[in-house]
Design an enzyme around this catalytic site. Sequence first.
Site, PDB file in Angstrom:
ATOM      1  N   CYS A  79      26.758  68.229  17.295  1.00  0.00           N
ATOM      2  CA  CYS A  79      26.345  68.211  18.697  1.00  0.00           C
ATOM      3  C   CYS A  79      27.065  69.343  19.409  1.00  0.00           C
ATOM      4  O   CYS A  79      28.303  69.394  19.405  1.00  0.00           O
ATOM      5  CB  CYS A  79      26.736  66.863  19.305  1.00  0.00           C
ATOM      6  SG  CYS A  79      26.473  66.742  21.082  1.00  0.00           S
ATOM      7  N   ASN A  80      26.306  70.256  19.979  1.00  0.00           N
ATOM      8  CA  ASN A  80      26.923  71.392  20.684  1.00  0.00           C
ATOM      9  C   ASN A  80      27.707  70.940  21.906  1.00  0.00           C
ATOM     10  O   ASN A  80      28.792  71.457  22.187  1.00  0.00           O
ATOM     11  CB  ASN A  80      25.848  72.381  21.149  1.00  0.00           C
ATOM     12  CG  ASN A  80      25.244  73.168  20.009  1.00  0.00           C
ATOM     13  OD1 ASN A  80      25.635  74.298  19.753  1.00  0.00           O
ATOM     14  ND2 ASN A  80      24.309  72.569  19.295  1.00  0.00           N
ATOM     15  N   CYS A 193      21.519  73.284  20.986  1.00  0.00           N
ATOM     16  CA  CYS A 193      21.576  71.821  21.058  1.00  0.00           C
ATOM     17  C   CYS A 193      20.903  71.344  19.786  1.00  0.00           C
ATOM     18  O   CYS A 193      19.814  71.840  19.445  1.00  0.00           O
ATOM     19  CB  CYS A 193      20.820  71.305  22.282  1.00  0.00           C
ATOM     20  SG  CYS A 193      20.593  69.504  22.277  1.00  0.00           S
ATOM     21  N   HIS A 195      19.344  68.810  19.046  1.00  0.00           N
ATOM     22  CA  HIS A 195      18.021  68.185  19.218  1.00  0.00           C
ATOM     23  C   HIS A 195      16.894  69.226  19.164  1.00  0.00           C
ATOM     24  O   HIS A 195      15.769  68.903  18.799  1.00  0.00           O
ATOM     25  CB  HIS A 195      17.943  67.475  20.573  1.00  0.00           C
ATOM     26  CG  HIS A 195      18.546  66.101  20.587  1.00  0.00           C
ATOM     27  ND1 HIS A 195      19.904  65.895  20.568  1.00  0.00           N
ATOM     28  CD2 HIS A 195      17.968  64.874  20.635  1.00  0.00           C
ATOM     29  CE1 HIS A 195      20.145  64.583  20.596  1.00  0.00           C
ATOM     30  NE2 HIS A 195      18.985  63.951  20.644  1.00  0.00           N
TER      31      HIS A 195
HETATM   32  N1  DGL Z   1      22.432  66.983  20.552  1.00  0.00           N
HETATM   33  C1  DGL Z   1      23.338  67.282  21.601  1.00  0.00           C
HETATM   34  C2  DGL Z   1      23.790  68.753  21.547  1.00  0.00           C
HETATM   35  O1  DGL Z   1      23.739  69.387  20.518  1.00  0.00           O
HETATM   36  C3  DGL Z   1      23.039  66.931  23.019  1.00  0.00           C
HETATM   37  C4  DGL Z   1      22.068  65.934  23.468  1.00  0.00           C
HETATM   38  C5  DGL Z   1      22.565  65.144  24.680  1.00  0.00           C
HETATM   39  O2  DGL Z   1      22.384  65.589  25.824  1.00  0.00           O
HETATM   40  O3  DGL Z   1      23.136  64.086  24.423  1.00  0.00           O
HETATM   41  O4  DGL Z   1      24.251  69.293  22.526  1.00  0.00           O
END
Ligand code: DGL
Length: 268
Positions: A79-80, A193, A195
């Site tokens: 997760c970034n 991100c 996602h």
């Molecule tokens: N998957 C997460 C990232 O890489 C962020 C998603 C969220 O807002 O929770 O930042």
Amino acid sequence: MTATIDPAAPILLFDSGVGGLSVLAELRKILPDAPVIFAADQAGLPYGEKTEAQIAARVAGLLGRMSERYRPRLVCIACNTASTIALAAVREVLEVPIVGTVPAIKPAASITRTGVIGLLGTAATVRQAYVDNLEREFASDKLLLRHAAPGLVEAAEAKLRGQPVDQSAIDSAVAGLRGQPRGDEMDVVVLACTHFPLLKDELARAFGDGVRLIDGAAGIARRIEYLTKGQQFERGGPDCAITTGTLEAFTPLAKILKAHGLETLERF
Ligand code: DGL
């Protein structure tokens, strides 16, 4: 002398939601035998709308408790948002190696021809000093355009539940970069991100042929491989996905989790 690692000790892969699957998909390609616990903090999703203090406390606390329970050989913060904010705090509490997720600005800077790079992330990620530092170090002679696209987190979560993707979230992410000065010259976009690679097809269509999308997932998988070199892997049981949310909300993801080799679902 280094202690021998239990061959069944898992790699703990952590995200706020399904974004971690984009990293897991790459990890499976190079370490198919590695036991994995996939942790989704669905009760804390979305991280991108939280404050730095909330994210740091939550991630460090959860990873501490999860590590006590599952005894991982390595933790990957897939997760970034969590990595750019909480990596140092997590390193304070855990003794195992930790691999974070860093926006792929360095590779983007090496492939851009126009010198204009886009970056899509959460609101929390795009404002981080961590990103300023990467920009200064690797892209000081380039133009880095940033845009927060929280709608893409929701769209990716929906897609993996088998729901239709909200095209307006895709279009507004693209417009958020294109609409900035020199946005029309952009030829590389960093998906900062985890996602967002889950929406790669939709984003690639919307950006068009002249734009390359890049993310850090393959690099993270290679880093995990490097740090576990020489270790034995042997599954003691099926790989498991855990959630901090309800099992009812997690169950619609069972099919996609299974497709990533995560056979059982549990509440943490
Ligand atoms: N998957 C997460 C990232 O890489 C962020 C998603 C969220 O807002 O929770 O930042």
